[in-house]
Scaffold this motif. Structure first.
Motif, PDB file in Angstrom:
ATOM      1  N   UNK A  97      42.981  52.501  20.864  1.00  0.00           N
ATOM      2  CA  UNK A  97      43.251  53.317  22.051  1.00  0.00           C
ATOM      3  C   UNK A  97      44.354  52.661  22.874  1.00  0.00           C
ATOM      4  N   UNK A  98      45.002  53.410  23.763  1.00  0.00           N
ATOM      5  CA  UNK A  98      46.023  52.802  24.624  1.00  0.00           C
ATOM      6  C   UNK A  98      45.418  51.673  25.461  1.00  0.00           C
ATOM      7  N   UNK A  99      46.228  50.667  25.812  1.00  0.00           N
ATOM      8  CA  UNK A  99      45.720  49.578  26.654  1.00  0.00           C
ATOM      9  C   UNK A  99      45.288  50.089  28.020  1.00  0.00           C
ATOM     10  N   UNK A 100      44.291  49.434  28.590  1.00  0.00           N
ATOM     11  CA  UNK A 100      43.768  49.801  29.907  1.00  0.00           C
ATOM     12  C   UNK A 100      44.341  48.875  30.979  1.00  0.00           C
ATOM     13  N   UNK A 101      44.272  49.306  32.221  1.00  0.00           N
ATOM     14  CA  UNK A 101      44.832  48.549  33.340  1.00  0.00           C
ATOM     15  C   UNK A 101      44.156  47.191  33.470  1.00  0.00           C
ATOM     16  N   UNK A 102      44.907  46.212  33.981  1.00  0.00           N
ATOM     17  CA  UNK A 102      44.347  44.857  34.113  1.00  0.00           C
ATOM     18  C   UNK A 102      43.116  44.841  35.003  1.00  0.00           C
ATOM     19  N   UNK A 103      43.020  45.783  35.937  1.00  0.00           N
ATOM     20  CA  UNK A 103      41.872  45.828  36.836  1.00  0.00           C
ATOM     21  C   UNK A 103      40.578  46.188  36.115  1.00  0.00           C
ATOM     22  N   UNK A 104      40.679  46.600  34.847  1.00  0.00           N
ATOM     23  CA  UNK A 104      39.494  46.916  34.053  1.00  0.00           C
ATOM     24  C   UNK A 104      38.740  45.657  33.647  1.00  0.00           C
ATOM     25  N   UNK A 105      39.460  44.546  33.492  1.00  0.00           N
ATOM     26  CA  UNK A 105      38.933  43.423  32.729  1.00  0.00           C
ATOM     27  C   UNK A 105      38.533  42.224  33.585  1.00  0.00           C
ATOM     28  N   UNK A 106      37.483  41.547  33.168  1.00  0.00           N
ATOM     29  CA  UNK A 106      37.245  40.182  33.600  1.00  0.00           C
ATOM     30  C   UNK A 106      38.302  39.322  32.915  1.00  0.00           C
ATOM     31  N   UNK A 107      39.088  38.615  33.718  1.00  0.00           N
ATOM     32  CA  UNK A 107      40.210  37.852  33.183  1.00  0.00           C
ATOM     33  C   UNK A 107      39.881  36.357  33.169  1.00  0.00           C
ATOM     34  N   UNK A 108      40.487  35.604  32.253  1.00  0.00           N
ATOM     35  CA  UNK A 108      40.186  34.173  32.159  1.00  0.00           C
ATOM     36  C   UNK A 108      40.833  33.375  33.285  1.00  0.00           C
ATOM     37  N   UNK A 109      40.222  32.253  33.605  1.00  0.00           N
ATOM     38  CA  UNK A 109      40.723  31.383  34.670  1.00  0.00           C
ATOM     39  C   UNK A 109      40.890  29.968  34.139  1.00  0.00           C
ATOM     40  N   UNK A 110      41.985  29.293  34.488  1.00  0.00           N
ATOM     41  CA  UNK A 110      42.150  27.886  34.084  1.00  0.00           C
ATOM     42  C   UNK A 110      41.084  27.006  34.731  1.00  0.00           C
ATOM     43  N   UNK A 111      40.512  26.108  33.948  1.00  0.00           N
ATOM     44  CA  UNK A 111      39.491  25.216  34.490  1.00  0.00           C
ATOM     45  C   UNK A 111      39.980  24.498  35.741  1.00  0.00           C
ATOM     46  N   UNK A 112      41.227  24.041  35.723  1.00  0.00           N
ATOM     47  CA  UNK A 112      41.733  23.243  36.834  1.00  0.00           C
ATOM     48  C   UNK A 112      41.781  24.031  38.139  1.00  0.00           C
ATOM     49  N   UNK A 113      41.837  25.369  38.058  1.00  0.00           N
ATOM     50  CA  UNK A 113      41.916  26.184  39.274  1.00  0.00           C
ATOM     51  C   UNK A 113      40.544  26.491  39.871  1.00  0.00           C
ATOM     52  N   UNK A 114      39.485  26.454  39.026  1.00  0.00           N
ATOM     53  CA  UNK A 114      38.183  26.941  39.504  1.00  0.00           C
ATOM     54  C   UNK A 114      37.058  25.924  39.377  1.00  0.00           C
ATOM     55  N   UNK A 115      37.295  24.792  38.723  1.00  0.00           N
ATOM     56  CA  UNK A 115      36.254  23.785  38.547  1.00  0.00           C
ATOM     57  C   UNK A 115      36.689  22.489  39.220  1.00  0.00           C
ATOM     58  N   UNK A 116      35.779  21.854  39.978  1.00  0.00           N
ATOM     59  CA  UNK A 116      36.131  20.576  40.599  1.00  0.00           C
ATOM     60  C   UNK A 116      36.347  19.517  39.540  1.00  0.00           C
ATOM     61  N   UNK A 117      37.131  18.511  39.870  1.00  0.00           N
ATOM     62  CA  UNK A 117      37.379  17.422  38.935  1.00  0.00           C
ATOM     63  C   UNK A 117      36.128  16.615  38.681  1.00  0.00           C
TER      64      UNK A 117
END
Length: 324
Positions: A97-117
């Motif tokens: 099917x055609x691709x859906x808008x980015x707002x449809x998806x749970x998107x991945x996050x870099x560990x360094x941005x969301x997890x404390x050291x």
């Protein structure tokens, strides 16, 4: 008369909370881009209100109060983000099917941005990793915003019920009730069947290395040998997903054959090993970005392969180069 300005935090003190705030907003919103925007708005609002901050509440509580309101505003009147497996049946061999808008998806996050050291309590670090897993973040999107906030603040960040009640302007009894309802929803979604909370062991580290080697050689026998019998593969922004080693092999030897000759660069996403995939692009040996792979385990096998194709946005976020 007391000097009120003595209680005002320095701007650097606001910035010191950025990673924890981003992790909170990411769990609330399901998008690292929206989370970073929410945190930036939070810090701007806090900066503008510094002259009114008199230290009556802890700085951390004050910032989370602002961030919660920013997230509630962003969540008004919109649908939940999801994963392809949540939207329909597995791939049956038909055309995409055609691709859906980015707002449809749970998107991945870099560990360094969301997890404390590192350096904190190992148990708390394990909970932090577990609660940014793609499956967990997707499950959170099923909760109403206030229940979502309560669960994250109580279960992930370990706030007391009275602290959450003060932040939300409600009672401790109401907070505890919301937490019970949120837990029941997550139980119904089967999140007890989850990844190991511990860091990767030697077997799983070996599995990651074997995956990278097999994918770069495009050895389908070796790839299939790494998969759990219930393994799935998904590929946002398409709603296509595949279940089982046989179907995944069929995809890799059919539409996916263009990935042959790819190279992988390691990174980390959502508390899991990840790779930036670069496909061959014309003569001269150049490879161009194609997909971000996020791997999830069950025991000593791969259970979910998440391939995110929005590389124009994701590769800069993860610090991956624009070509090889």
């Amino acid at each position: 008369m007391a000097d009120v300005t003595a209680a005002q935090p320095h701007p650097d003190e606001l910035e010191a909370h950025r990673v924890q705030l981003t992790g909170y907003c990411y769990r609330m919103l399901g998008s690292p881009f929206e989370a970073e925007d929410a945190v930036q708005e939070t810090l701007v609002r806090a900066w503008r209100a510094l002259d009114r901050f008199e230290g009556r509440a802890a700085l951390r509580s004050w910032l989370f109060h602002i961030a919660t309101n920013v997230c509630f505003d962003l969540l008004k009147g919109r649908g939940r983000r999801a994963r392809p497996i949540d939207l329909g049946p597995a791939w049956d061999g038909s055309a995409l099917n055609p691709p859906l808008a980015e707002s449809t998806w749970v998107e991945p996050a870099p560990d360094a941005r969301v997890l404390p050291g590192g350096g904190g309590d190992p148990a708390d670090e394990a909970v932090a990793r577990e609660t940014v897993r793609l499956a967990f973040v997707a499950a959170l999107q099923h909760l109403p915003p206030r229940q979502r906030a309560v669960l994250i603040l109580r279960e992930v960040l370990r706030w007391k019920a009275s602290e959450v009640a003060e932040l939300l302007g409600t009672s401790s009894a109401s907070v505890n009730s919301a937490l019970q309802r949120a837990r029941a929803t997550l139980d119904d979604l089967g999140l007890s069947d989850s990844s190991d909370l511990q860091p990767l062991d030697a077997t799983q580290r070996s599995l990651v290395a074997r995956y990278c080697d097999a994918f770069e050689r495009y050895d389908l026998d070796a790839l299939v040998a790494l998969l759990h019998e219930d393994a799935t593969q998904s590929m946002p922004p398409y709603d296509m997903w595949v279940r089982g080693p046989a179907s995944m092999r069929e995809w890799w030897s059919g539409p996916g054959i263009e990935c042959q000759g790819s190279r992988l660069l390691p990174t980390a996403a959502n508390g899991s090993p990840a790779f930036g995939q670069y496909r061959p692009s014309g003569p001269g040996g150049r490879h161009e970005p194609w997909s971000l792979h996020v791997l999830e385990f069950r025991g000593d096998r791969l259970i979910h392969l998440n391939f995110f194709l929005d590389v124009d946005r994701l590769f800069p976020l993860f610090g991956l180069p624009p070509g090889l």
